[in-house]
Scaffold this motif. Structure first.
Motif, PDB file in Angstrom:
ATOM      1  N   ILE D  15      -0.551  25.162 -33.702  1.00 64.03           N
ATOM      2  CA  ILE D  15       0.852  24.787 -33.530  1.00 64.03           C
ATOM      3  C   ILE D  15       1.113  23.446 -34.191  1.00 64.03           C
ATOM      4  CG2 ILE D  15       2.342  23.801 -31.746  1.00 64.03           C
ATOM      5  CD1 ILE D  15       1.659  26.274 -30.087  1.00 64.03           C
ATOM      6  N   TRP D  16       2.266  23.339 -34.864  1.00 68.21           N
ATOM      7  CA  TRP D  16       2.614  22.091 -35.530  1.00 68.21           C
ATOM      8  C   TRP D  16       3.752  21.416 -34.769  1.00 68.21           C
ATOM      9  CZ3 TRP D  16       0.513  19.099 -39.047  1.00 68.21           C
ATOM     10  CH2 TRP D  16       1.296  18.146 -39.681  1.00 68.21           C
ATOM     11  N   LYS D  17       4.809  22.171 -34.535  1.00 75.21           N
ATOM     12  CA  LYS D  17       5.981  21.665 -33.816  1.00 75.21           C
ATOM     13  C   LYS D  17       5.618  21.478 -32.342  1.00 75.21           C
ATOM     14  CE  LYS D  17      10.434  21.003 -33.569  1.00 75.21           C
ATOM     15  NZ  LYS D  17      11.232  20.229 -34.502  1.00 75.21           N
ATOM     16  N   GLY D  18       5.844  20.331 -31.820  1.00 72.52           N
ATOM     17  CA  GLY D  18       5.528  20.114 -30.417  1.00 72.52           C
ATOM     18  C   GLY D  18       4.188  19.427 -30.256  1.00 72.52           C
ATOM     19  N   SER D  19       3.429  19.376 -31.308  1.00 71.63           N
ATOM     20  CA  SER D  19       2.195  18.603 -31.297  1.00 71.63           C
ATOM     21  C   SER D  19       2.539  17.188 -31.738  1.00 71.63           C
ATOM     22  CB  SER D  19       1.183  19.236 -32.246  1.00 71.63           C
ATOM     23  OG  SER D  19       0.271  18.274 -32.698  1.00 71.63           O
ATOM     24  N   VAL D  20       1.710  16.236 -31.386  1.00 68.94           N
ATOM     25  CA  VAL D  20       1.960  14.849 -31.764  1.00 68.94           C
ATOM     26  C   VAL D  20       1.374  14.571 -33.148  1.00 68.94           C
ATOM     27  CG1 VAL D  20      -0.083  13.711 -30.857  1.00 68.94           C
ATOM     28  CG2 VAL D  20       2.128  12.579 -30.657  1.00 68.94           C
ATOM     29  N   LEU D  21       0.759  15.598 -33.741  1.00 66.44           N
ATOM     30  CA  LEU D  21       0.050  15.433 -35.005  1.00 66.44           C
ATOM     31  C   LEU D  21       0.914  14.859 -36.126  1.00 66.44           C
ATOM     32  CD1 LEU D  21      -2.784  15.807 -35.987  1.00 66.44           C
ATOM     33  CD2 LEU D  21      -2.288  18.155 -36.567  1.00 66.44           C
ATOM     34  N   PRO D  22       2.142  15.399 -36.350  1.00 63.52           N
ATOM     35  CA  PRO D  22       2.938  14.869 -37.456  1.00 63.52           C
ATOM     36  C   PRO D  22       3.108  13.356 -37.383  1.00 63.52           C
ATOM     37  CG  PRO D  22       4.007  16.799 -36.488  1.00 63.52           C
ATOM     38  CD  PRO D  22       2.816  16.493 -35.637  1.00 63.52           C
ATOM     39  N   LYS D  23       3.241  12.852 -36.140  1.00 63.73           N
ATOM     40  CA  LYS D  23       3.521  11.424 -35.965  1.00 63.73           C
ATOM     41  C   LYS D  23       2.326  10.558 -36.364  1.00 63.73           C
ATOM     42  CE  LYS D  23       5.352   8.504 -32.259  1.00 63.73           C
ATOM     43  NZ  LYS D  23       5.650   8.539 -30.812  1.00 63.73           N
ATOM     44  N   ILE D  24       1.130  11.032 -36.062  1.00 64.04           N
ATOM     45  CA  ILE D  24      -0.042  10.176 -36.272  1.00 64.04           C
ATOM     46  C   ILE D  24      -0.813  10.557 -37.530  1.00 64.04           C
ATOM     47  CG2 ILE D  24      -0.328   9.704 -33.809  1.00 64.04           C
ATOM     48  CD1 ILE D  24      -2.615  11.708 -33.790  1.00 64.04           C
ATOM     49  N   LEU D  25      -0.287  11.539 -38.293  1.00 65.10           N
ATOM     50  CA  LEU D  25      -1.016  12.014 -39.453  1.00 65.10           C
ATOM     51  C   LEU D  25      -1.319  10.898 -40.462  1.00 65.10           C
ATOM     52  CD1 LEU D  25      -2.153  14.762 -40.214  1.00 65.10           C
ATOM     53  CD2 LEU D  25      -0.235  15.039 -41.774  1.00 65.10           C
ATOM     54  N   PRO D  26      -0.329  10.045 -40.801  1.00 63.49           N
ATOM     55  CA  PRO D  26      -0.636   8.994 -41.793  1.00 63.49           C
ATOM     56  C   PRO D  26      -1.845   8.145 -41.399  1.00 63.49           C
ATOM     57  CG  PRO D  26       1.720   9.067 -41.321  1.00 63.49           C
ATOM     58  CD  PRO D  26       1.059  10.008 -40.358  1.00 63.49           C
ATOM     59  N   ARG D  27      -1.917   7.780 -40.103  1.00 64.13           N
ATOM     60  CA  ARG D  27      -3.047   6.944 -39.672  1.00 64.13           C
ATOM     61  C   ARG D  27      -4.353   7.705 -39.818  1.00 64.13           C
ATOM     62  NH1 ARG D  27      -0.165   5.555 -33.913  1.00 64.13           N
ATOM     63  NH2 ARG D  27       1.916   5.841 -34.767  1.00 64.13           N
ATOM     64  N   LEU D  28      -4.321   8.996 -39.488  1.00 63.43           N
ATOM     65  CA  LEU D  28      -5.556   9.776 -39.586  1.00 63.43           C
ATOM     66  C   LEU D  28      -5.976   9.932 -41.038  1.00 63.43           C
ATOM     67  CD1 LEU D  28      -5.062  12.570 -36.895  1.00 63.43           C
ATOM     68  CD2 LEU D  28      -6.303  10.427 -36.711  1.00 63.43           C
ATOM     69  N   LEU D  29      -4.997  10.095 -41.949  1.00 61.03           N
ATOM     70  CA  LEU D  29      -5.338  10.221 -43.363  1.00 61.03           C
ATOM     71  C   LEU D  29      -5.970   8.932 -43.866  1.00 61.03           C
ATOM     72  CD1 LEU D  29      -2.329  12.242 -44.806  1.00 61.03           C
ATOM     73  CD2 LEU D  29      -4.686  12.985 -44.408  1.00 61.03           C
ATOM     74  N   LEU D  30      -5.407   7.802 -43.438  1.00 64.98           N
ATOM     75  CA  LEU D  30      -5.973   6.505 -43.812  1.00 64.98           C
ATOM     76  C   LEU D  30      -7.431   6.435 -43.381  1.00 64.98           C
ATOM     77  CD1 LEU D  30      -4.612   3.908 -45.042  1.00 64.98           C
ATOM     78  CD2 LEU D  30      -4.700   2.956 -42.744  1.00 64.98           C
ATOM     79  N   LEU D  31      -7.683   6.863 -42.156  1.00 71.35           N
ATOM     80  CA  LEU D  31      -9.045   6.834 -41.632  1.00 71.35           C
ATOM     81  C   LEU D  31      -9.937   7.793 -42.408  1.00 71.35           C
ATOM     82  CD1 LEU D  31     -10.851   5.660 -39.395  1.00 71.35           C
ATOM     83  CD2 LEU D  31     -10.269   7.624 -37.998  1.00 71.35           C
ATOM     84  N   LEU D  32      -9.379   8.920 -42.810  1.00 74.85           N
ATOM     85  CA  LEU D  32     -10.154   9.897 -43.581  1.00 74.85           C
ATOM     86  C   LEU D  32     -10.604   9.281 -44.905  1.00 74.85           C
ATOM     87  CD1 LEU D  32     -11.025  12.953 -43.590  1.00 74.85           C
ATOM     88  CD2 LEU D  32      -9.069  13.334 -45.071  1.00 74.85           C
ATOM     89  N   VAL D  33      -9.658   8.657 -45.606  1.00 72.66           N
ATOM     90  CA  VAL D  33      -9.974   8.019 -46.886  1.00 72.66           C
ATOM     91  C   VAL D  33     -11.063   6.970 -46.674  1.00 72.66           C
ATOM     92  CG1 VAL D  33      -9.039   6.512 -48.676  1.00 72.66           C
ATOM     93  CG2 VAL D  33      -7.705   8.477 -47.861  1.00 72.66           C
ATOM     94  N   LEU D  34     -10.898   6.173 -45.646  1.00 70.96           N
ATOM     95  CA  LEU D  34     -11.860   5.117 -45.351  1.00 70.96           C
ATOM     96  C   LEU D  34     -13.237   5.703 -45.082  1.00 70.96           C
ATOM     97  CD1 LEU D  34     -10.715   2.091 -44.766  1.00 70.96           C
ATOM     98  CD2 LEU D  34     -11.909   2.454 -42.627  1.00 70.96           C
ATOM     99  N   SER D  35     -13.279   6.782 -44.312  1.00 71.45           N
ATOM    100  CA  SER D  35     -14.560   7.399 -43.971  1.00 71.45           C
ATOM    101  C   SER D  35     -15.245   7.929 -45.211  1.00 71.45           C
ATOM    102  CB  SER D  35     -14.345   8.559 -42.992  1.00 71.45           C
ATOM    103  OG  SER D  35     -13.752   8.108 -41.819  1.00 71.45           O
ATOM    104  N   VAL D  36     -14.477   8.566 -46.074  1.00 66.62           N
ATOM    105  CA  VAL D  36     -15.056   9.101 -47.305  1.00 66.62           C
ATOM    106  C   VAL D  36     -15.662   7.962 -48.123  1.00 66.62           C
ATOM    107  CG1 VAL D  36     -14.491  10.205 -49.503  1.00 66.62           C
ATOM    108  CG2 VAL D  36     -13.606  11.151 -47.371  1.00 66.62           C
ATOM    109  N   ALA D  37     -14.925   6.864 -48.204  1.00 66.96           N
ATOM    110  CA  ALA D  37     -15.432   5.711 -48.956  1.00 66.96           C
ATOM    111  C   ALA D  37     -16.724   5.196 -48.335  1.00 66.96           C
ATOM    112  CB  ALA D  37     -14.371   4.609 -48.979  1.00 66.96           C
TER     113      ALA D  37
END
Lengths: 305, 305, 305, 305, 305
Positions: D15-37
């Protein structure tokens, strides 16, 4: 109850008075001696090396945390509920004093009002004595008519008999035309509150946390602490006794405190200051009735009972 | 309910009576035998070495702690709420006795007052018998008019029928001009409280913790304990049975206690002392009405029911 | 609601009916197949060995425990609050029946009293039907005047309209001189309680736990269980599927139960037995009014709805 | 508030709508990039290998769980208390409508009753607008006399001024001989309840969780997530980013939800549906007064505000 | 109390004002220096290598989490209960103002009404000054008749004496025929609420969390943090100080916050904004009585006291 201003964070680490340490020191010393012996023998027992390592202690620690947390919360809830009940006693006696002074047709400085105020203070002291299993006689004689004091003091449930005496005072006020039945009903509501207060105290005093819980927790804490040195002797060496005693201190101390405040009406350091509260209630009621106040004693020790 | 003074910390470790140990001993012995067998065969099963180590037990222990903690809190809350309801019964019957004695125009030692007091004590006993599924007949016959006792005893909801009888007593007092409608309303409020008390007891007695929870927790605890020896056989060797039985003791005992106090109106060791509370309520009500008190039995065992 | 006597500890391990196992079995089987496949391929995925070990699962398990514990407590609190509200309904209808019988000037077996008793039972059934989205018509027609039943049944908020009808009954009693305004106010207090009961049920039924929580928890549980076999394949080998399914069982089952009791007014196994409670309320009210009791159905399955 | 039927367990994972995921996605992507590095550089930083391993994260995870659990519970309690207060508003306005219709001597379809019903609905809307800092003008003008609407709208505490207007309505009813002081006191009790409801909402809206807590928790969560990849890079290799983002998702999402429902009167997805509740209260009150009901809007999105 | 809009998640990481960091920085710096020294000497102490590893810290962390969680919850409960009591003060004074204006026969803009409103605001200020141990004189003189202000100011329990003055005002209203005893009883109920409010504040202010708990927790936190570097020096090397200070920050900060909000009536950053609440109560009461409002001060700092 211990009343201390907030100490400096550093000095608070070395406080002796008000800590539970003195009470549990002998047990900790016993554990210290045992730990030293275990390290000295490297955890062997008649040539059999006790094969313990920290892993089971982690698993077990969860159960222990569970038990201690439950016990601790249950004890603190009892302590705080008891405090709330005594707070309700303060509120309710103030309300009844206000009602006696402003709802009835009696003069503010009439004998009837003064008698009623003394009923209220006697009630407070009678409840304290019932909860601490002490003799209510002297406190009743100081505040009540000798015949009445004698009668109340020979009753099993003294505060309840005083509640009935107050209800009779209200009944006489109605007979004398000082209040109507509407105001009598308003008094009656507060008398029911007094009944709830007495019953609440009796409930906490007569129903401890189920005994089986306490036995189970007690055993778990002590066996855990006893096995700890075997688990750490290989990895921590001569540092084991220090760490073990430190861990044991926190667990044993927490259990000891929970035990102390579980019965909040007693006379131990952390119990409720019933004497101070009785004096406070008496002071505020006498002030409302514009009667001379009792002398406040200087507390010198930081511990009020 | 078990009433014991605080024992010495050392002696408390070896208490038998009042511990849940006797009840769960057979299961623990079974686990002990199993553990010894597992150690003897070094954790192999028909040549297949069970490849368990402590790691999954840590993860699993979290779930277990979660379940046990929840179950335990829910059970204790039920126990304590049941105790509060019986405390409210004490408070409310005392308030009603006070109202009968001081709000009505009846003489203090009139037959009407005595009858009402006996309604209140009968109500208490009727509630106890309903909750314990025992025969209320003898206790009702001792305290009520035979015709009324017969009628109440044939009802399904005996305490509620007694509540109605009390309301009729109040109604007659008004017809007789002993109270006005204001005081009748004051009585009525306390009768509604009695209704709340009966309903509260019925709620706890008729609605256990959802059965699925209990099955789930039960299985988790026992499968966990069964797998434990496989996890520790490699690292703890012949010390495994001891540790396993100790860990199992705490988990199984906690579940057993939670099971016992979940239904607090029963007759097990840690259940509420309804008999003692009925006697106590009767004593205080008779004392208020200045009637002869019932004989107090000496409790000899430390267990009151 | 499932009503079972306490089974023997051993037999309880193999209960099928009343366990949540049947419901979640397909998911667990899926996980079992997956785990077997992962063990067969030794945790590699197209030649890439998934480098997981138990360490992250411990850290993660803390978050999971946190979530499950919160969800579980919130659901159980809703279940228990709903039960308390229905208990209050029992208490309040009993109190109102008592008031109708003993506070008014109506004869005990007059038509007015009987009508009022049927208003109370209709109210109970109307509330049940509103909460379960079922048709209240037949139950209303059985207990009310046809015209009134029709009118109530066409309303949106049926119990509230019945509450208003009861208030009008009280108003007529005052017009007829059967009660004065003091007793009317006493009735009115209980009518306000009925309002609180209806509103409490509507609150629980219309406000679930925030949806986002449920999505988050659901995902965490399932992804955790999915990753588990990768973490244990190296250390547990062919024992992995068993352990993984066991751990998954407890987590998934707990979530499923929490989901079930979150809406306690439904018809699932662990929901509240609204039918049985309605029948019980009707029985006790009719007994108070000395009217013929409804037939009690024998429950044969151990599940009451 | 999001209203969704229970989805299938499988579909709920995506589920996408109703999840809090859209709101925090940018922060998680930032962390993903950092982890890969971090994985790419094998956890070294200018030739200095960051010497982290999973052990400190376990210890730290305990503190984190503690903080998140506390924050989460405190936020949910605020959410649920706010819902309870609005439920009390429903119950209380229904009770007052019932009182106006059945306790007073006014005709059921008289202008006075209709005016009072509109006072109650205006009160509800005024409270909603106060809590959401929106303009109460249009809603007041639709339901009140223009002069009064103007006067209320210029007040600082609009619901309180409306409460006073209702009290004056009651006062006039007494002057007109439609009620006596007993029933006036019954009305007054419910007006005090309205006062409690307004004050309860103002309390939640004006007193957030102490800011320092939120800062401390926020920092702990983010620094923890930032350090995670260093701890796992050695053992998990290229699987690190996936695991880290998954763990971070649960922690960050939980904090974000707690933040959202902490102020339950706002307009975010999981906040209370004040508009729907106002409409529901208006519908039930108009139905009680047999006035035409407002049109119900079809909700199309599954989100009601 | 700190009032801040929700900052961006990123900026919130670097907030200084409103964080507890400034207060505990010296202790953290001390720990940093110590950690650096320990790493420099590789954990040896006069050639004796302290043999600590992370294992005991995991076990110990459980106890610590237990203690901090308990302390934190108990402190927050006190904070929130204090806030609830002040919210009840707002509700109750509004209700009493409404009663004075609409239940009595006094003209809306008569001197009697204005005097009563000023009694209510004086009561609020007197309570604030009692809780903060500040001088109530100026605030009383601004709002009361000089003779009365003098008399109240010389009392020990000022708010209680004001409550009695209000009860006398009600008594005079009855003597003057402005209310009957039914409405006097309605006023009296709210005066009893005021009594409960004062007693509740006094309870929280006079009964801290048992001192022994605080000593025990304080010691556990600091000894734990002190030992941490020894446990991590081998595995984390020069990264140890950073990690240790970070862990210590969260534990020490949580204890410091709990300490701050435990006494919510003080003047620290996170304490209740009693000044703002007094002003708010005065504003709403004057608005109800249609008297000129006090000037609202612009808050410039984001901290209200």
């Amino acid at each position: 109850m211990i009343i201390r201003k907030n100490d400096n964070w550093f000095r608070m680490l070395f406080i002796w008075k008000g800590s539970v340490l003195p009470k549990i020191l002998p047990r900790l010393l016993l554990l210290l001696v045992l730990s030293v012996a275990i390290v000295y023998f490297k955890g062997t027992f008649f040539d059999y090396k006790i094969p313990l390592n920290p892993a089971p202690f982690t698993i077990f620690g969860i159960a222990l945390a569970l038990f201690l947390g439950f016990r601790n919360n249950a004890s603190y809830d009892r302590f705080w509920e008891a405090r709330k009940i005594w707070g309700a006693l303060l509120n309710d006696t103030r309300s009844m004093a206000r009602q006696a002074i402003t709802l009835t047709g009696y003069e503010k400085d009439s004998r009837e009002i003064h008698v009623f105020i003394h009923y209220l203070t006697s009630f407070t002291y009678a409840l304290k004595h019932q909860l601490r299993f002490t003799d209510a006689g002297p406190d009743l004689q100081k505040r009540l008519d000798p015949v009445l004091a004698e009668k109340i003091n020979s009753a099993i449930y003294k505060p309840i008999m005083l509640m009935k005496v107050m209800a009779e005072w209200v009944q006489q006020a109605r007979s004398a035309g000082k209040i109507d039945t509407i105001l009598q009903a308003a008094f009656d509501t507060n008398l029911s509150n007094l009944s709830t207060i007495v019953g609440g105290c009796e409930r906490i005093a007569s129903t401890p946390i189920p005994y089986t819980y306490r036995v189970l927790l007690h055993r778990t804490v002590y066996i855990y602490c006893l096995l700890l040195p075997f688990g750490f002797v290989d990895s921590l060496g001569w540092f084991t006794p220090l760490i073990v005693v430190f861990i044991a201190y926190t667990f044993v101390a927490l259990e000891a405190i929970a035990d102390e405040i579980e019965d909040p009406f007693g006379l131990e350091d952390n119990d409720l200051a019933l004497n101070a509260m009785c004096l406070m209630i008496e002071t505020t009621l006498l002030e409302m009735a514009e009667l001379p106040l009792p002398l406040q004693q200087r507390k010198t020790t930081g511990i009020i009972d």
